[in-house]
Design a protein around this motif. Structure first.
Motif, short mmCIF file in Angstrom:
data_model
loop_
_atom_site.label_atom_id
_atom_site.label_comp_id
_atom_site.label_asym_id
_atom_site.label_seq_id
_atom_site.Cartn_x
_atom_site.Cartn_y
_atom_site.Cartn_z
N TRP A 1 0.88 -1.42 0.08
CA TRP A 1 0.06 -0.18 0.01
C TRP A 1 1.07 1.34 -0.07
O TRP A 1 1.52 1.35 0.79
N TYR B 1 0.79 -2.16 4.96
CA TYR B 1 0.18 -3.17 4.03
C TYR B 1 -1.18 -3.02 3.62
O TYR B 1 -1.80 -3.38 2.37
N TYR B 2 -1.93 -2.55 4.69
CA TYR B 2 -3.50 -2.33 4.51
C TYR B 2 -3.90 -0.78 4.54
O TYR B 2 -5.04 -0.69 4.21
N GLY B 3 -3.10 -0.12 4.84
CA GLY B 3 -3.42 1.42 4.70
C GLY B 3 -4.18 1.92 6.14
O GLY B 3 -4.25 1.15 7.15
#
Length: 183
Positions: free
Chosen positions: A128, A155-157
């Motif tokens: 991300w 990685y996921y924001g």
């Protein structure tokens, strides 16, 4: 032998009962490197910046993949996800940049935030990335506080603050410091 079996059963039932009582009273145990390993108590404090929180992942593809790969556990959250415990490093109005060098909040690099390209099984990790993104109302960025291998906001924001189930106040922790291995 029968006496040993009875004592073992009593001991195990007592441990289970104690665990249930502690959970009911808001105690949580963290055994991962996302935040310091230890015992925490959930509170309703509203000052999120730099606080440890427990939250439910939403049903984005990145979390679906994380569940399938075992980065996060299944549990009692909606869609079968387990709770995640992380540190809030940015809140509404903060500016985020996430690139190959790491996560920057208001132009300051967060320690342990350099994204890994592959996981321990040599599988590609989600990346991300964003440049000068200002967090909207009710958005927060959650990160590890001590490990380069944690599955976190890089990685996921950002997540929505409504996903947070409580603040975590440390009761007893073992603060592990991991060496950063830059590659």
């Amino acid at each position: 032998m029968k006496r040993f079996t009875i004592w073992t059963a009593v001991f195990l039932i007592s441990i289970l009962a104690l665990s249930v009582i502690l959970v009911v009273f808001g105690f949580r145990i963290n055994t991962t490197d996302s935040i310091p390993i230890g015992i925490y108590r959930m509170t309703a404090d509203k000052n999120l910046k730099n606080a440890y929180v427990i939250f439910c992942p939403d049903n984005r593809p990145v979390f679906q993949q994380a569940l399938k790969r075992g980065y996060i556990n299944s549990g009692l959250c909606p869609d079968g996800y387990g709770y995640l415990m992380k540190k809030v490093v940015a809140t509404t109005g903060d500016k985020l940049t996430v690139n190959s060098k790491g996560v920057f909040v208001n132009d300051r690099l967060i320690p342990y935030s350099k994204p890994q390209i592959k996981d321990g099984l040599n599988r590609s990790l989600p990346q991300w990335q964003v440049q000068n993104y200002q967090l909207n109302q009710n958005e927060v960025m959650t990160m590890t506080s001590q490990s380069q291998w944690s599955f976190d906001g890089r990685y996921y924001g950002p997540i929505k603050s409504g996903q947070i189930k409580g603040m975590l106040t440390p009761i007893w922790v073992y603060p592990k410091q991991e060496k950063i291995h830059e590659s």
